[in-house]
Every structure is written in C-alpha cells, then in structure tokens.
Design an enzyme around this catalytic site. Structure first.
Site, PDB file in Angstrom:
ATOM      1  N   HIS A 138      32.020  38.158  36.576  1.00 24.50           N
ATOM      2  CA  HIS A 138      31.685  36.735  36.762  1.00 24.50           C
ATOM      3  C   HIS A 138      30.233  36.557  37.182  1.00 24.50           C
ATOM      4  CE1 HIS A 138      35.933  37.566  37.820  1.00 24.50           C
ATOM      5  NE2 HIS A 138      36.144  36.634  36.926  1.00 24.50           N
TER       6      HIS A 138
HETATM    7  S1  FES Z   1      31.821  38.676  40.001  1.00 20.76           S
HETATM    8 FE1  FES Z   1      33.953  38.359  39.931  1.00 20.76          FE
HETATM    9  S2  FES Z   1      34.762  40.324  40.251  1.00 20.76           S
HETATM   10 FE2  FES Z   1      32.613  40.625  40.396  1.00 20.76          FE
END
Ligand code: FES
Length: 173
Positions: A138
C-alpha cells in the site's frame, strides 16, 4: 459473485506478499550462508538466533529468520547513518532518534523486524523515497533507520530484542 471477487482480491494480496519476499534479491543471495547458522526448524520457535555479521558488506541488507519472522540486518554506510540522524524528529510520524534504534558503538548496524507495520507485508530494501525500505502493498516508505516516513503504516519497523555477543556477531531474541 461478490464472494468470488472477495476471494480473488484475497489471493492477489497473498500473491503480492509472496512476491515481496522473493524480491529481496540481495538477501536471497546470502540466504544459504546465513541459513546454515540458523537453528533447525524444530527449535526455531524457542528463540534466539545468532548471526555472524562478517559476510555482510557495507551497504548490504540481509534477511534472517527469527521465530518465523524475517529480520532485516542492514550494514549501513556512513551516508545512510548521516541521513537518518539529520532528519528532524518533527518530520517523523513515529518520532524516535536513530541513536535509540541501534546499539551504542555499533551505529552501522540496524536490526529490524521485516514486517510492515501497516498490514504485515515484507518491505523491499534500498527502495522508496527515503533510501530505506518500501512496502509495495500500500505504499509505505521507511528510512535508513527503518522509521516510517510516508504512507499508511502507523509505526516504525520494530527493533527486536538483540545484543552483540562479539564485535561481529549478534544474538537476536
Ligand atoms: S503498506 Fe500496507 S502492508 Fe505495507
């Protein structure tokens, strides 16, 4: 249909997580060497893992396994240490001085649990906007001290309990 979609999403997520592990190229290269020093899987859950640091070149990050989790050991360059220390704490979402994340006199060695503090993916070393780690799941960026700098992760990469048993080896756990 909604269930099938959810299932697909879940599989994609797992695939991404697995790919992230495989993509730690540098670590994979030294893995066989480090792996020999690890205890047998049957005792892995117990405990402590001793790691010889001598094969880890300056600028290199290796991954060892400890209690089933990846642990990153970064042999930091002078520049990487300076970058971490020059960062004002006010710019950090989870403020912690670099000095508190390493052992005194061993400032070149950063040891952190390789699990993103967002949802648990394994971040990639020497990537991202802060030259530390990047989590592709993410988009969390960590710096050369393993501190979160940008993205959804709420906290710095965890520093596990460890100690130097000699100048060139550590015991994690
Ligand atoms: S940014 Fe979501 S698990 Fe690493």
């Amino acid at each position: 249909m909604a269930t099938a979609t959810a299932g697909t999403t879940r599989r994609d997520f797992l695939y991404i997580a697995t790919a992230a592990v495989g993509a730690v190229g540098t670590a994979a290269a030294v893995w066989p060497l480090i792996h020999q020093m690890n205890p047998d899987a049957s005792v892995l859950a117990l405990a402590s893992t001793e790691v010889d640091l001598t094969p880890i070149a300056e600028g290199q990050i290796v991954t060892v396994k400890w209690r089933g989790k990846p642990v990153f050991i970064s042999h930091r360059t002078k520049k990487e240490i300076e970058e971490a220390r020059a960062t004002p704490l006010a710019q950090l979402p989870d403020p912690q001085p670099d000095q508190e994340r390493v052992k005194e006199g061993h400032d070149q060695w950063l040891v952190v649990v390789g699990v993103c503090t967002h949802l648990g993916c394994v971040p990639l070393g020497h990537q991202g906007d802060y030259d530390g780690w990047f989590c592709p799941c993410h988009g969390s960026h960590y710096d050369t001290s393993g501190r979160i700098r940008q993205g959804p992760a709420p906290a710095n990469l965890e520093v596990p309990t460890y100690e130097f048993v000699s100048d060139t080896s550590i015991r994690i756990g």
